[in-house]
Design an enzyme around this catalytic site. Sequence first.
Site, mmCIF file in Angstrom:
data_model
loop_
_atom_site.group_PDB
_atom_site.id
_atom_site.type_symbol
_atom_site.label_atom_id
_atom_site.label_comp_id
_atom_site.label_asym_id
_atom_site.label_seq_id
_atom_site.Cartn_x
_atom_site.Cartn_y
_atom_site.Cartn_z
ATOM 1 N N GLU A 66 0.890 -1.496 0.161
ATOM 2 C CA GLU A 66 -0.075 -0.114 0.205
ATOM 3 C C GLU A 66 0.808 1.207 0.012
ATOM 4 O O GLU A 66 0.601 2.388 -0.401
ATOM 5 C CB GLU A 66 -0.893 0.234 1.198
ATOM 6 C CG GLU A 66 -2.076 -1.071 1.120
ATOM 7 C CD GLU A 66 -1.604 -2.425 1.627
ATOM 8 O OE1 GLU A 66 -2.592 -3.126 1.965
ATOM 9 O OE2 GLU A 66 -0.638 -2.581 1.909
ATOM 10 N N PHE A 128 -11.813 -7.272 13.901
ATOM 11 C CA PHE A 128 -10.626 -7.865 12.948
ATOM 12 C C PHE A 128 -10.130 -6.707 12.138
ATOM 13 O O PHE A 128 -11.078 -6.169 11.217
ATOM 14 C CB PHE A 128 -11.173 -9.224 12.195
ATOM 15 C CG PHE A 128 -9.855 -9.575 11.400
ATOM 16 C CD1 PHE A 128 -8.697 -10.097 12.049
ATOM 17 C CD2 PHE A 128 -10.140 -9.662 9.853
ATOM 18 C CE1 PHE A 128 -7.585 -10.614 11.001
ATOM 19 C CE2 PHE A 128 -8.963 -10.158 8.953
ATOM 20 C CZ PHE A 128 -7.979 -10.479 9.685
ATOM 21 N N LYS A 178 -17.643 -1.045 5.483
ATOM 22 C CA LYS A 178 -18.035 -2.087 4.523
ATOM 23 C C LYS A 178 -19.338 -2.223 4.126
ATOM 24 O O LYS A 178 -19.641 -2.196 3.098
ATOM 25 C CB LYS A 178 -17.349 -3.408 5.156
ATOM 26 C CG LYS A 178 -17.493 -4.522 4.114
ATOM 27 C CD LYS A 178 -17.156 -5.899 4.661
ATOM 28 C CE LYS A 178 -17.189 -7.052 3.587
ATOM 29 N NZ LYS A 178 -16.361 -8.160 3.954
ATOM 30 N N MET A 493 24.004 9.153 2.883
ATOM 31 C CA MET A 493 24.173 10.507 3.764
ATOM 32 C C MET A 493 24.299 10.205 5.155
ATOM 33 O O MET A 493 24.904 10.947 5.838
ATOM 34 C CB MET A 493 22.626 11.296 3.527
ATOM 35 C CG MET A 493 22.639 12.656 3.913
ATOM 36 S SD MET A 493 23.857 13.824 3.139
ATOM 37 C CE MET A 493 22.982 13.932 1.791
#
Length: 616
Positions: A66, A128, A178, A493
């Site tokens: 994601e 859940f 949902k 760096m």
Amino acid sequence: MTTSVKALDNVTTQRVTGGFALIDSLQRHGVEHIFGYPGGAILPVYDELYKAEQRGGIRHILVRHEQGASHAADGYARATGKVGVCFGTSGPGATNLVTGIATAAMDSIPMVVITGQVPRPAIGTDAFQETDIFGITLPIVKHSYVVRSPKDMARVVAEAFYIAQSGRPGPVLIDVPKDVGVEEFDYIPVEPGDVHLPGFKPTVKGNPRQIDHAIRLLRRAKQPLLYVGGGAITAGAHAEIQELAEYFSIPVTTTLMGKGAFDEHHPLSVGMLGMHGTAYANFAVSECDLLIAVGARFDDRVTGKLDEFASRAKVIHIDIDPAEVGKNRIPNVPIVGDVRRVLQTLLSRLHEANKPGSAEQTQAWRDRIQRWREDYPLVVPTYDDMIAPQEVIVELCRQAPQAYYTTDVGQHQMWAAQFLKNGPRRWISSAGLGTMGFGMPAAMGVQVAHPDEVTICISGDASFQMNPQELGTLAQYGINVKTVIINNGWQGMVRQWQQTFYGERYSSSNMQSGMPDFEMLARAYGVKGIVVEHRADLEQAIADMLAHDGPVLMDVHVRKDENCYPMVAPGKSNAQMLGLPQKSPDVQTIELMYCSNCGARNPSSHSFCPECGTKL
């Protein structure tokens, strides 16, 4: 939040699900590409997305993580100026988006982020894969919603797009339970422009009296400097900035976010300023008598020691976000408004006055900057057979000067910022948050938006390993991104800071013992891999990479202990740079005001530097 929606006459409602309303609303707002990853809570939305893809007009890109979706949407938005859109499911799917949301928020990038959520009755029960993504992201979004009824869906989407793009852009979150996605209702679409949000209406014109005051300062200044940030890119103010610079012969410096807002091939350009900016830009900002800040926020990586930043200058600050004006530096002339509109007004008043700007007034100043430019150039070192990282950037720029470039974060990012000179929206880098792993997924979003253009990601061996899985996305969809790893075997760096400020104690920065075979990794995903170890092979390897029809991962082995200079140390002023080349003794430059050894500011009456004791 006060909201009004235009009345729709003679509209026939249709019975649809909340998921359909969401996808249809996105399409009505011009969304053609979505980057995302499905999961249980967002499956009703994906079901409607599947049907929409079958009908045509919208395309979903399945990422491997994601975070890759959020960075891809970010890159898409930076390259186009449109709103980028990404999807994630509830729980870990949503939290995996957080770094990308924060990246977009820090750099003012318009995004709409849509997450699935557990059903409404289960919210607050630790169900859940339940997380309060609304609460988690409150500090890093411009606005956010939890859709409690499918009847609100079209309005929420219209508001989200308006908010993401209006004024100072930013990410907006829409959390969709949902059961909202599956619930049917009588759907009335809301078109773009149908929503009016007074609380998000920005000031765009600028105060006329302040603009007049700015003109008076511009006409008097003998050592002016234009300091241009990312707001100029957002506003599309490139032509206006060039016109103003040429009118008064004003040198121009840009921030990391502002690269591309002014042509760096132009003789008035002094390149990027700040921690790894050009020496001549940093000296110029230290000595200017008028600083015109355009869409910039006086970030700490730009200013160095804040109370010595442009300490001799009057400041004009033009920005659409009133919260930025005066936040870090109190300006003499604050102008709140869209920077393009403000500059257009300022230029029209200059032309109406029929009093041309005088290049002679700033000639001595420009001559002085030119001497700094000659005395302190950006250096591309050469070694017998080892490849200098700067050489890679320069050769890429030579062979693909008009490409879209994305970067990850670290030394390679700063070298790219120093040497690349491409146009507006063709420089794409995580500036404010400094997100490693940003480069390749962002390039994916850029290439999806501009499939006929060349897109090159410049990465480091450490940064690349943050999101290497997106090679699979490139392979699946044939997304023609060319990724170049500047491979020095270190977190470069971090190593440079440990060498410079931590007594060469290299704690957990060496990546060499666990380094993968990047060519083999690319091949495992079905992507062409190239390895370059010798200087003699670099030019042809880059040509082969650019000629290949498909994604490429190029692993370039560079000198391991090369440092990125100039460098402004933390807590020091911009004029106190490390790593400058030796100055010519006959050129009178900044040493009149600063110690040539340590860079400390010194009154001319001192015989010895009060900080390091060097004879002046």
